[in-house]
Motif scaffolding. Sequence first.
Motif, PDB file in Angstrom:
ATOM      1  N   MET A   1      13.826 -39.097 -27.072  1.00 57.33           N
ATOM      2  CA  MET A   1      12.800 -38.186 -28.118  1.00 57.33           C
ATOM      3  C   MET A   1      13.540 -37.052 -28.271  1.00 57.33           C
ATOM      4  SD  MET A   1       9.832 -39.519 -27.982  1.00 57.33           S
ATOM      5  CE  MET A   1       8.563 -38.457 -28.301  1.00 57.33           C
ATOM      6  N   ASP A   2      14.893 -37.270 -28.797  1.00 60.63           N
ATOM      7  CA  ASP A   2      15.732 -36.281 -29.189  1.00 60.63           C
ATOM      8  C   ASP A   2      15.361 -35.143 -30.003  1.00 60.63           C
ATOM      9  OD1 ASP A   2      18.734 -34.938 -28.961  1.00 60.63           O
ATOM     10  OD2 ASP A   2      18.717 -35.908 -31.350  1.00 60.63           O
ATOM     11  N   ILE A   3      14.813 -35.591 -31.149  1.00 58.92           N
ATOM     12  CA  ILE A   3      14.003 -34.617 -32.197  1.00 58.92           C
ATOM     13  C   ILE A   3      13.147 -33.702 -31.732  1.00 58.92           C
ATOM     14  CG2 ILE A   3      13.593 -34.300 -34.677  1.00 58.92           C
ATOM     15  CD1 ILE A   3      16.397 -35.196 -34.147  1.00 58.92           C
ATOM     16  N   TRP A   4      12.286 -34.566 -31.134  1.00 59.45           N
ATOM     17  CA  TRP A   4      10.916 -34.017 -30.198  1.00 59.45           C
ATOM     18  C   TRP A   4      11.479 -32.972 -29.456  1.00 59.45           C
ATOM     19  CZ3 TRP A   4       5.793 -34.969 -31.525  1.00 59.45           C
ATOM     20  CH2 TRP A   4       5.463 -36.111 -32.176  1.00 59.45           C
ATOM     21  N   GLU A   5      12.297 -33.119 -28.677  1.00 60.05           N
ATOM     22  CA  GLU A   5      12.725 -32.269 -27.645  1.00 60.05           C
ATOM     23  C   GLU A   5      13.458 -31.163 -28.093  1.00 60.05           C
ATOM     24  OE1 GLU A   5      14.954 -34.569 -24.618  1.00 60.05           O
ATOM     25  OE2 GLU A   5      13.137 -35.842 -23.962  1.00 60.05           O
ATOM     26  N   LYS A   6      14.307 -31.321 -29.170  1.00 55.45           N
ATOM     27  CA  LYS A   6      14.917 -30.402 -29.654  1.00 55.45           C
ATOM     28  C   LYS A   6      14.090 -29.387 -30.445  1.00 55.45           C
ATOM     29  CE  LYS A   6      19.703 -32.071 -31.197  1.00 55.45           C
ATOM     30  NZ  LYS A   6      20.481 -32.326 -32.266  1.00 55.45           N
ATOM     31  N   LEU A   7      13.077 -29.610 -31.092  1.00 52.82           N
ATOM     32  CA  LEU A   7      11.826 -28.944 -31.376  1.00 52.82           C
ATOM     33  C   LEU A   7      10.949 -28.440 -30.560  1.00 52.82           C
ATOM     34  CD1 LEU A   7      11.220 -31.047 -34.680  1.00 52.82           C
ATOM     35  CD2 LEU A   7      12.354 -28.959 -34.710  1.00 52.82           C
ATOM     36  N   ARG A   8      10.989 -28.790 -29.346  1.00 50.05           N
ATOM     37  CA  ARG A   8      10.164 -28.296 -28.068  1.00 50.05           C
ATOM     38  C   ARG A   8       8.712 -28.695 -28.560  1.00 50.05           C
ATOM     39  NH1 ARG A   8      12.069 -24.788 -24.374  1.00 50.05           N
ATOM     40  NH2 ARG A   8      10.192 -23.840 -24.248  1.00 50.05           N
ATOM     41  N   LEU A   9       8.588 -30.021 -29.147  1.00 50.95           N
ATOM     42  CA  LEU A   9       7.304 -30.488 -29.526  1.00 50.95           C
ATOM     43  C   LEU A   9       6.967 -31.628 -28.473  1.00 50.95           C
ATOM     44  CD1 LEU A   9       7.382 -30.543 -33.218  1.00 50.95           C
ATOM     45  CD2 LEU A   9       6.305 -28.874 -31.837  1.00 50.95           C
ATOM     46  N   GLU A  10       5.657 -31.878 -28.143  1.00 52.50           N
ATOM     47  CA  GLU A  10       5.353 -33.079 -27.529  1.00 52.50           C
ATOM     48  C   GLU A  10       4.324 -33.631 -27.928  1.00 52.50           C
ATOM     49  OE1 GLU A  10       3.946 -31.013 -23.786  1.00 52.50           O
ATOM     50  OE2 GLU A  10       5.503 -29.622 -23.651  1.00 52.50           O
ATOM     51  N   PRO A  11       4.546 -35.048 -28.032  1.00 47.19           N
ATOM     52  CA  PRO A  11       3.527 -36.210 -28.828  1.00 47.19           C
ATOM     53  C   PRO A  11       2.111 -35.953 -28.302  1.00 47.19           C
ATOM     54  CG  PRO A  11       5.222 -37.258 -27.841  1.00 47.19           C
ATOM     55  CD  PRO A  11       5.631 -35.921 -27.594  1.00 47.19           C
ATOM     56  N   GLU A  12       1.895 -35.703 -27.094  1.00 47.75           N
ATOM     57  CA  GLU A  12       0.629 -35.627 -26.602  1.00 47.75           C
ATOM     58  C   GLU A  12      -0.184 -34.440 -26.831  1.00 47.75           C
ATOM     59  OE1 GLU A  12       3.520 -35.816 -24.918  1.00 47.75           O
ATOM     60  OE2 GLU A  12       3.557 -37.930 -24.047  1.00 47.75           O
ATOM     61  N   LEU A  32      10.989 -38.878 -36.060  1.00 39.66           N
ATOM     62  CA  LEU A  32       9.975 -38.638 -35.404  1.00 39.66           C
ATOM     63  C   LEU A  32       9.138 -39.684 -35.105  1.00 39.66           C
ATOM     64  CD1 LEU A  32       8.956 -35.067 -36.759  1.00 39.66           C
ATOM     65  CD2 LEU A  32       9.985 -35.557 -34.300  1.00 39.66           C
ATOM     66  N   ALA A  33       9.068 -40.620 -36.005  1.00 40.59           N
ATOM     67  CA  ALA A  33       8.211 -41.614 -36.019  1.00 40.59           C
ATOM     68  C   ALA A  33       9.128 -42.811 -35.026  1.00 40.59           C
ATOM     69  CB  ALA A  33       7.938 -42.314 -37.301  1.00 40.59           C
ATOM     70  N   ARG A  34      10.330 -43.060 -35.492  1.00 37.55           N
ATOM     71  CA  ARG A  34      11.058 -43.821 -34.555  1.00 37.55           C
ATOM     72  C   ARG A  34      10.897 -43.612 -33.038  1.00 37.55           C
ATOM     73  NH1 ARG A  34      16.831 -43.469 -32.968  1.00 37.55           N
ATOM     74  NH2 ARG A  34      16.279 -41.354 -33.552  1.00 37.55           N
ATOM     75  N   GLU A  35      11.280 -42.322 -32.711  1.00 37.74           N
ATOM     76  CA  GLU A  35      11.217 -41.878 -31.351  1.00 37.74           C
ATOM     77  C   GLU A  35      10.085 -42.035 -30.634  1.00 37.74           C
ATOM     78  OE1 GLU A  35      14.948 -38.235 -32.029  1.00 37.74           O
ATOM     79  OE2 GLU A  35      12.874 -37.943 -31.269  1.00 37.74           O
ATOM     80  N   ALA A  36       8.628 -41.776 -31.388  1.00 37.64           N
ATOM     81  CA  ALA A  36       7.485 -41.832 -30.839  1.00 37.64           C
ATOM     82  C   ALA A  36       7.438 -43.317 -30.394  1.00 37.64           C
ATOM     83  CB  ALA A  36       6.365 -41.417 -31.712  1.00 37.64           C
ATOM     84  N   ARG A  37       7.762 -44.331 -31.140  1.00 37.44           N
ATOM     85  CA  ARG A  37       7.680 -45.595 -31.002  1.00 37.44           C
ATOM     86  C   ARG A  37       8.387 -46.128 -29.969  1.00 37.44           C
ATOM     87  NH1 ARG A  37       4.154 -48.858 -29.938  1.00 37.44           N
ATOM     88  NH2 ARG A  37       4.570 -51.226 -30.478  1.00 37.44           N
ATOM     89  N   ALA A  38       9.612 -45.638 -29.829  1.00 36.25           N
ATOM     90  CA  ALA A  38      10.696 -46.042 -28.719  1.00 36.25           C
ATOM     91  C   ALA A  38       9.939 -45.486 -27.216  1.00 36.25           C
ATOM     92  CB  ALA A  38      11.973 -45.276 -28.821  1.00 36.25           C
ATOM     93  N   ALA A  39       9.102 -44.510 -27.410  1.00 34.63           N
ATOM     94  CA  ALA A  39       8.547 -43.930 -26.273  1.00 34.63           C
ATOM     95  C   ALA A  39       7.143 -44.720 -25.837  1.00 34.63           C
ATOM     96  CB  ALA A  39       8.132 -42.625 -26.523  1.00 34.63           C
ATOM     97  N   GLY A  40       7.074 -45.794 -26.598  1.00 34.99           N
ATOM     98  CA  GLY A  40       5.778 -46.502 -26.439  1.00 34.99           C
ATOM     99  C   GLY A  40       4.434 -46.049 -27.207  1.00 34.99           C
ATOM    100  N   LEU A  41       4.666 -44.998 -27.958  1.00 38.31           N
ATOM    101  CA  LEU A  41       3.475 -44.601 -28.678  1.00 38.31           C
ATOM    102  C   LEU A  41       3.319 -45.224 -30.261  1.00 38.31           C
ATOM    103  CD1 LEU A  41       3.959 -40.906 -28.198  1.00 38.31           C
ATOM    104  CD2 LEU A  41       2.722 -42.451 -26.737  1.00 38.31           C
TER     105      LEU A  41
END
Length: 240
Positions: A1-12, A32-41
């Motif tokens: 979740m590299d981009i999510w984490e850099k932006l300090r955003l949480e998909p939940e 963001l879509a790719r990272e969310a999917r890789a995290a099982g979302l």
Amino acid sequence: MDIWEKLRLEPERHRVVALVGAGGKTSTLFALAREARAAGLTAIVTTTTHIRPHPRLPLTGETDGEKLRALVDAHGVVLCGRREPTGKLTLAAAVETCRRAADVVLVEADGAKMLPLKAPAGHEPAIPPCADAVVAVAGLDGVGQAVEAACHRPERVRALLGAGEGHLLTPADVAALLAHPQGGRKGVAEGMAFRCLLNKADTPARLQYAREAAALLAARGIESAIHSYTEEERGGLCWF
């Protein structure tokens, strides 16, 4: 979740993320879509303006929530949009419908004619009211260029900066555009998280520009992330 984490955003918590600005929105949308999917979302990518279709993502114009959810469950990531005569996509299902059909919804909510920087027109950006977060993107390759060469809607950029014709853009200008209530923060409602992505920091000079802009944003209480995409990653075609 590299981009999510850099932006300090949480998909939940930040389930609907709208991207505005210029210089890397589409790449960030698919990252963001790719990272969310890789995290099982599951994820829906859509737009409230216009976006080019992704050649390897399932495309649907479905507006029925249950049918849309079935497609998302089957494919993991779905591009939701209605094809226009130009070949680009525009909004199909309402963003709130998308929200009920997927874990996260990534929305391109602004246009910039492929330029690094912009200031929005009166009707822009098209941030959905249900957005949990807004990410304003800026391309560091605009620094050192004249406003007229690097900016979408240059007359609005000059007005926001108080700059004349031929003005050469600086890191301080990038920070000012992103932070301005009629610039990157336009349309960001109370309760929406606001982040800035300083993109294309792919040379030592641009990395320094990004650091200077980030420090100025931090002084205004605005969180930002510094990033760059490889040539292969730009546009997000390599991730699906």
